[in-house]
Design an enzyme around this catalytic site. Structure first.
Site, PDB file in Angstrom:
ATOM      1  N   ASN A  69       0.808  -1.079   0.106  1.00 29.03           N
ATOM      2  CA  ASN A  69      -0.056  -0.025  -0.096  1.00 29.03           C
ATOM      3  C   ASN A  69       0.712   1.349  -0.137  1.00 29.03           C
ATOM      4  O   ASN A  69       1.970   1.473   0.812  1.00 29.03           O
ATOM      5  CB  ASN A  69      -0.979  -0.068   1.301  1.00 29.03           C
ATOM      6  N   ASP A 180       1.558  -2.416  13.659  1.00 27.83           N
ATOM      7  CA  ASP A 180       3.008  -2.532  13.023  1.00 27.83           C
ATOM      8  C   ASP A 180       3.597  -1.062  13.522  1.00 27.83           C
ATOM      9  O   ASP A 180       3.971  -0.537  12.565  1.00 27.83           O
ATOM     10  CB  ASP A 180       2.885  -2.622  11.610  1.00 27.83           C
TER      11      ASP A 180
END
Length: 492
Positions: A69, A180
């Site tokens: 992404n 993350d």
């Protein structure tokens, strides 16, 4: 769909804080005016125009097949700068699920977050729109600085502001976990204030993949179960503290060994010398080690971390800037004269001469050592997934390319291997380092050599490789120092 609006929760703009990290940007990279933080829907055409057709020149994120992404910078018609995250096609097949999650994140408003201001759900396209932060990421200013390293006080401020942002999300974001957390998720605004990217509050896809970076930095429960829990965020925060302390990206399993042996030379960035007391260093190491506990219930809360970091920052503000760490007098040390020739192994001598062909020949003959057996054992334990087997294939392809002197291919496969490896292989890092040297990517090579030293502190090869890299970067004094350290380690 109509416009979805939420009233901003910010009562007044935060006071400006003079940046000690980055220089002021040009006016074209920032906003001169204040814009209301109203969450809304954007059309795909609006965002296409704002990003110049999603021009590669507007990409501001790290991106490859492991981080598919992409984030672009853009400019709306009213002059407002924005960051646009474009998801890979079919990441969110259900538009209602995507909009629901985006709305939840869009309700959050904090001075410590680069806030979400909109979304786009058009056919198969899924995009998020956030405030644009013009002064890049923590990763750049911590690992790839150009003018000066980040100061201790600034690193503490980054940690504290990030903890405040996470605590705000805990208090106000129902069922929202930060995914993350890493140095790429910390951004700096126009005046150098750290902000937590809102993009980390949404998964990378509807399937729930939460970690797109190296699995060696993922929480243990994520490796076991594939899901995150609130305590997982604390674990990731611990890895961030490691980065801030060391100025390096140290894998947690190696950091715990360094904590136990009190290896401060590796754990603490030498550029911070004299900027803190031993007490403060010890306290920060202690909370970082607690964050990295294997059992989630043993990790501290974010609120506790905020309290500790606030106290450390106050002490840092009072710490005299001219204090220098007292070093033992050189007259008390029994060292060899600097003029005495170094006793170098063939590999060390090749690094001294920057003889890359000989270095390749010797490194290939060396093969894989004891530290790499740990990597193999980790994979054997996790071989229940086809993904792990595929990752071992990447390593084997990298080795084949290394033998064939196809260095670009070697870099590609070794990189893919390390993204999915459960722990760090010092030999793979050493081999990729040499591949980078062969392709004249000297800074990248030096980074790999330093990581290999962290992964295997008693192995002299990384120090010799650092010397070769430093010679290539015209840093002769530092290169000779690395050679001396490598020679001393080998003699020991």
């Amino acid at each position: 769909m109509g416009c979805i609006c939420f009233k901003s929760l910010r009562l007044k703009p935060p006071p400006s804080i003079t940046s000690t990290v980055v220089d002021s940007q040009d006016d074209d990279d920032g906003d001169d005016g204040q814009y209301p933080l109203i969450f809304r829907e954007f059309s795909f055409e609006q965002l296409r125009i704002a990003t110049d057709g999603f021009s590669p020149g507007n990409i501001v994120s790290e991106h490859d097949e492991w981080v598919p992404n992409t984030v672009y910078k853009g400019k709306l018609g009213d002059g407002r700068r924005i960051a646009v995250k474009r998801f890979q096609r079919l990441s969110w097949p259900d538009p209602f699920e995507f909009i629901k999650e985006a709305e939840a994140v869009g309700r959050l408003r904090s001075e410590h977050i680069a806030n979400l201001i909109g979304y786009c759900s058009d056919d198969s396209e899924r995009l998020l729109v956030a405030e644009f932060m013009p002064n890049s990421t923590l990763s750049k200013h911590l690992f790839h600085w150009e003018k000066r390293p980040m100061k201790w006080q600034t690193r503490l401020k980054v940690a504290l502001h990030t903890a405040k942002a996470l605590e705000y999300c805990n208090d106000n974001g129902i069922n929202l976990l930060y995914h993350d957390l890493n140095p790429y998720r910390i951004l700096f605004d126009k005046v150098g204030n750290p902000k937590l990217s809102c993009f980390g509050l949404m998964k990378n896809s509807h399937e729930g993949k939460n970690h797109s970076t190296n699995l060696a930095f993922a929480p243990p429960e994520y490796l076991r179960l594939g899901t995150l829990i609130p305590e997982s965020v604390t674990y990731s925060f611990g890895t961030l503290l490691l980065d801030l302390m060391s100025g390096r990206h140290i894998p947690p399993n190696h950091a715990l060994d360094l904590f136990q042996t009190k290896n401060y030379l590796v754990l603490v960035d030498s550029a911070l010398d004299g900027q803190f007391s031993d007490e403060d260093r010890t306290e920060l190491m202690h909370i970082a080690s607690r964050c990295l506990k294997t059992e989630p219930e043993e990790r501290p809360s974010i609120r506790f971390l905020m309290s500790t970091l606030s106290r450390l920052q106050r002490r840092a503000e009072l710490w005299p800037t001219n204090v220098k760490r007292l070093m033992p007098s050189s007259s008390n040390k029994k060292t060899k004269p600097a003029t005495e020739p170094l006793q170098l192994t063939p590999f060390g001598d090749a690094c001294l001469r920057a003889d890359l062909c000989t270095m390749h020949e010797l490194l290939e003959k060396l093969g894989y050592g004891a530290d790499d057996d740990v990597v193999s054992n980790e994979f054997s334990f996790q071989m229940w997934t086809g993904e792990m087997q595929e990752n071992m294939d990447h390593k084997n392809h990298g080795d084949a390319a290394f033998r064939a002197k196809d260095y670009d291919t070697g870099i590609e496969f070794y990189t893919e291997f390390m993204y999915g490896a459960p722990t760090v292989s010092p030999t793979v890092l050493a081999r990729r380092c040499l591949c980078y040297l062969m392709t004249e990517m000297f800074s990248e090579a030096l980074s790999d050599a330093m990581q290999a030293q962290v992964a295997s502190p008693e192995w002299p090869i990384p120090l010799y490789l650092q010397a070769a890299c430093l010679f290539k970067l015209d840093m002769e004094a530092e290169a000779k120092e690395a050679l001396r350290h490598g020679s001393a380690l080998e003699s020991y």
